[in-house]
Scaffold this motif. Structure first.
Motif, PDB file in Angstrom:
ATOM      1  N   ALA A  72      16.035   9.785  -3.455  1.00 53.89           N
ATOM      2  CA  ALA A  72      17.287   9.180  -3.010  1.00 53.89           C
ATOM      3  C   ALA A  72      17.668   7.978  -3.875  1.00 53.89           C
ATOM      4  CB  ALA A  72      17.168   8.756  -1.552  1.00 53.89           C
ATOM      5  N   THR A  73      16.686   7.211  -4.310  1.00 53.27           N
ATOM      6  CA  THR A  73      16.992   6.015  -5.109  1.00 53.27           C
ATOM      7  C   THR A  73      17.749   6.408  -6.379  1.00 53.27           C
ATOM      8  OG1 THR A  73      15.083   4.844  -4.237  1.00 53.27           O
ATOM      9  CG2 THR A  73      15.958   4.063  -6.338  1.00 53.27           C
ATOM     10  N   HIS A  95      20.436   0.558   2.659  1.00 58.82           N
ATOM     11  CA  HIS A  95      19.084   0.513   2.094  1.00 58.82           C
ATOM     12  C   HIS A  95      19.120  -0.273   0.777  1.00 58.82           C
ATOM     13  CE1 HIS A  95      15.573   2.290  -0.039  1.00 58.82           C
ATOM     14  NE2 HIS A  95      15.055   2.334   1.165  1.00 58.82           N
ATOM     15  N   SER A  97      18.217   0.448  -2.067  1.00 59.06           N
ATOM     16  CA  SER A  97      18.606   1.272  -3.224  1.00 59.06           C
ATOM     17  C   SER A  97      20.121   1.336  -3.381  1.00 59.06           C
ATOM     18  CB  SER A  97      18.023   2.681  -3.110  1.00 59.06           C
ATOM     19  OG  SER A  97      18.455   3.315  -1.922  1.00 59.06           O
ATOM     20  N   ASN A 141      17.861   3.494   8.430  1.00 61.35           N
ATOM     21  CA  ASN A 141      16.426   3.745   8.385  1.00 61.35           C
ATOM     22  C   ASN A 141      15.638   2.921   9.396  1.00 61.35           C
ATOM     23  OD1 ASN A 141      17.679   2.160   6.176  1.00 61.35           O
ATOM     24  ND2 ASN A 141      15.602   1.375   5.897  1.00 61.35           N
ATOM     25  N   ASP A 166      24.693   7.712   1.962  1.00 65.95           N
ATOM     26  CA  ASP A 166      23.247   7.757   1.719  1.00 65.95           C
ATOM     27  C   ASP A 166      22.638   8.327   3.008  1.00 65.95           C
ATOM     28  OD1 ASP A 166      20.741   7.248   0.653  1.00 65.95           O
ATOM     29  OD2 ASP A 166      20.661   5.224   1.484  1.00 65.95           O
ATOM     30  N   GLN A 169      17.859   9.773   5.934  1.00 66.83           N
ATOM     31  CA  GLN A 169      17.267   9.704   7.281  1.00 66.83           C
ATOM     32  C   GLN A 169      17.951  10.661   8.246  1.00 66.83           C
ATOM     33  OE1 GLN A 169      14.547   8.124   7.834  1.00 66.83           O
ATOM     34  NE2 GLN A 169      14.426   6.516   6.299  1.00 66.83           N
ATOM     35  N   SER A 189      16.807  13.114   0.448  1.00 66.90           N
ATOM     36  CA  SER A 189      15.470  12.897  -0.097  1.00 66.90           C
ATOM     37  C   SER A 189      14.493  13.845   0.583  1.00 66.90           C
ATOM     38  CB  SER A 189      15.053  11.441   0.130  1.00 66.90           C
ATOM     39  OG  SER A 189      13.773  11.217  -0.424  1.00 66.90           O
ATOM     40  N   HIS A 191      11.208  13.757   0.917  1.00 67.82           N
ATOM     41  CA  HIS A 191      10.044  13.255   1.670  1.00 67.82           C
ATOM     42  C   HIS A 191      10.390  12.664   3.027  1.00 67.82           C
ATOM     43  CE1 HIS A 191       9.882   8.730   0.901  1.00 67.82           C
ATOM     44  NE2 HIS A 191      10.801   9.080   0.033  1.00 67.82           N
ATOM     45  N   LYS A 192      11.678  12.666   3.370  1.00 63.42           N
ATOM     46  CA  LYS A 192      12.064  12.269   4.727  1.00 63.42           C
ATOM     47  C   LYS A 192      12.208  13.482   5.625  1.00 63.42           C
ATOM     48  CE  LYS A 192      12.858   8.001   3.166  1.00 63.42           C
ATOM     49  NZ  LYS A 192      11.955   6.882   3.395  1.00 63.42           N
ATOM     50  N   CYS A 314       9.837   0.147   3.180  1.00 61.01           N
ATOM     51  CA  CYS A 314      10.012   1.046   2.041  1.00 61.01           C
ATOM     52  C   CYS A 314       9.474   0.491   0.730  1.00 61.01           C
ATOM     53  CB  CYS A 314      11.483   1.380   1.864  1.00 61.01           C
ATOM     54  SG  CYS A 314      12.018   2.619   3.041  1.00 61.01           S
TER      55      CYS A 314
HETATM   56  N1  PMP Z   1      18.044   5.457   1.494  1.00 56.41           N
HETATM   57  C1  PMP Z   1      17.504   5.378   2.716  1.00 56.41           C
HETATM   58  C2  PMP Z   1      18.387   5.231   3.912  1.00 56.41           C
HETATM   59  C3  PMP Z   1      16.113   5.419   2.860  1.00 56.41           C
HETATM   60  O1  PMP Z   1      15.584   5.337   4.071  1.00 56.41           O
HETATM   61  C4  PMP Z   1      15.300   5.563   1.692  1.00 56.41           C
HETATM   62  C5  PMP Z   1      13.792   5.596   1.790  1.00 56.41           C
HETATM   63  N2  PMP Z   1      13.232   4.578   2.553  1.00 56.41           N
HETATM   64  C6  PMP Z   1      15.923   5.646   0.454  1.00 56.41           C
HETATM   65  C7  PMP Z   1      17.292   5.598   0.389  1.00 56.41           C
HETATM   66  C8  PMP Z   1      15.122   5.801  -0.823  1.00 56.41           C
HETATM   67  O2  PMP Z   1      14.563   7.086  -0.870  1.00 56.41           O
HETATM   68  P1  PMP Z   1      13.551   7.560  -2.013  1.00 56.41           P
HETATM   69  O3  PMP Z   1      12.216   7.125  -1.552  1.00 56.41           O
HETATM   70  O4  PMP Z   1      13.666   9.069  -1.993  1.00 56.41           O
HETATM   71  O5  PMP Z   1      13.981   6.975  -3.288  1.00 56.41           O
END
Ligand code: PMP
Length: 368
Positions: A72-73, A95, A97, A141, A166, A169, A189, A191-192, A314
């Motif tokens: 996601a970043t 977030h 990012s 998040n 974004d 979540q 993303s 891994h969520k 995070c």
């Molecule tokens: N946006 C949100 C709302 C998130 O919760 C996260 C992860 N904590 C990210 C972006 C970043 O995701 P990634 O770890 O895949 O870069």
């Protein structure tokens, strides 16, 4: 599959689902360059395109509208750098990012429930008077609070701008349909949602051109250079398919979460549940009890074998005051007490029972 702790930190990351892991292990057994002409390359290409179709289907997009990234970043950075729009507006609860990656963004406030102020967004766009990029997350998040993204998109479009959401979540936990939301760009993303780390995606609405963040090779239809992370992308695809096959997941989580919160409130009636008055993700609970510091609760829960987090875990792992809660007008003392419990696909009633009982013990000790 067992871990040595009860894991209740699913908004930070999730245990990889067994079917995802199996698919990845099988793919990792062979070399996988999806750009190679030979048969192995074609097979790798097949894995990537299969995953693209599954990820697209989960959010109501066309496969060609899905661009794979490292997470996601990176997807968010691609949006912030790639639209050609100079002015960027972000909500006060984005977030890092988004919040820390945007250049001099205008920050749109949220109300006490953690929901964006749409009238302020409209006013700010009118004052700018030129097309701008608006970035509004779909679900927060920390609190799980769901944002009025479709309404924000209508406002952004009325001012000839673009709306990016974004959404890591939200996807897999609530129904997400990019057409119904009418967003131009949306971040995911893996891994969520029970997929691997290191894979993400950006939905780019058909017809929108975005300049690549990573320039070089012609991968991803010239939109993102670099050899594809084939096994991780394939794992992402499996996770997306599993999420699509389980539309009742969010409601199941909400049932567990709501019972948990009701029991916590019965133990400590002055507990504050942040975002508890508005629509939020079923898996997320963000709360604090007066006089019980978050770090005390976290460490004691950790010793009791339960993994939860505080603020946004995070990046640094350090306990710092949550900008999300501060933006909601939560006083500093209450922000210091906030812990986040986030449930997921391995959570059961026994885990909730253990958390409530452990928390009750910690709470009664803190009061003494
Ligand atoms: N946006 C949100 C709302 C998130 O919760 C996260 C992860 N904590 C990210 C972006 C970043 O995701 P990634 O770890 O895949 O870069």
């Amino acid at each position: 599959m067992r871990h040595d702790q009860i894991y209740m930190d699913y908004n930070a990351t999730q245990p990889v689902k067994p079917a995802v892991r199996d698919a990845m292990i099988e793919i990792l057994a062979a070399p996988t360059n999806a750009s190679s002409i030979h048969r192995l390359g074609q097979r790798a290409r097949g894995h990537v395109e299969h995953a693209r179709a599954d990820v697209a289907a989960l959010i109501g997009a066309k496969p060609a509208e899905i661009l794979f990234t490292s997470g996601a970043t990176e997807a968010n950075a691609t949006v912030l750098r790639g639209t050609g729009l100079d002015r960027v507006l972000v909500s006060a609860i984005e977030h890092p990012s988004i919040r820390n990656a945007a250049d001099n963004p205008l920050v749109v406030p949220v109300n006490r429930d953690g929901v964006i102020d749409l009238a302020a967004l409209d006013r700010m766009l009118a004052e700018i008077g030129e097309p701008a990029l608006v970035s509004l997350m779909l679900a927060n998040n920390e609190t799980g609070v769901i944002q009025p993204v479709a309404e924000a998109a209508a406002i952004a479009h009325a001012h000839r701008g673009l709306l990016h959401s974004d959404a890591p979540q939200a996807v897999g936990r609530i129904p997400v349909d990019v057409r119904a939301l009418n967003v131009d760009l949306l971040t995911l993303s893996a891994h969520k949602m029970g997929g691997p780390q290191g894979a993400g995606a950006l939905y780019v609405r058909d017809g929108l051109t975005l300049s690549p963040l990573l320039k070089g090779g012609g991968q991803e239809m010239r939109r993102r250079a670099g050899t594809e992370n084939v096994a991780a992308i394939a794992g992402f695809g499996v996770a997306a398919r599993l999420a699509a096959e389980d539309p009742g997941f969010g409601a199941r989580m909400a049932e567990l979460r709501d019972r948990m919160e009701a029991r916590l409130v019965a133990i400590a009636p002055d507990i504050a549940v942040h975002g508890g008055n508005v629509a939020r993700l079923g898996n997320t609970s963000c709360f604090g009890a007066p006089g019980l510091l978050a770090e005390t609760a976290l460490i004691a829960l950790d010793l009791a074998g339960i993994a939860v987090s505080s603020g946004s875990a995070c990046s640094s792992g350090a306990v710092e005051l949550s900008p999300v809660l501060l933006a909601m007008g939560v006083p500093e003392t209450a922000a210091r007490e906030e812990i986040r419990v986030s449930l997921g696909w391995m959570t059961g009633q026994a885990d909730i029972d253990h958390l409530v009982e452990s928390w009750a013990t910690i709470w009664s000790k803190a009061r003494r």
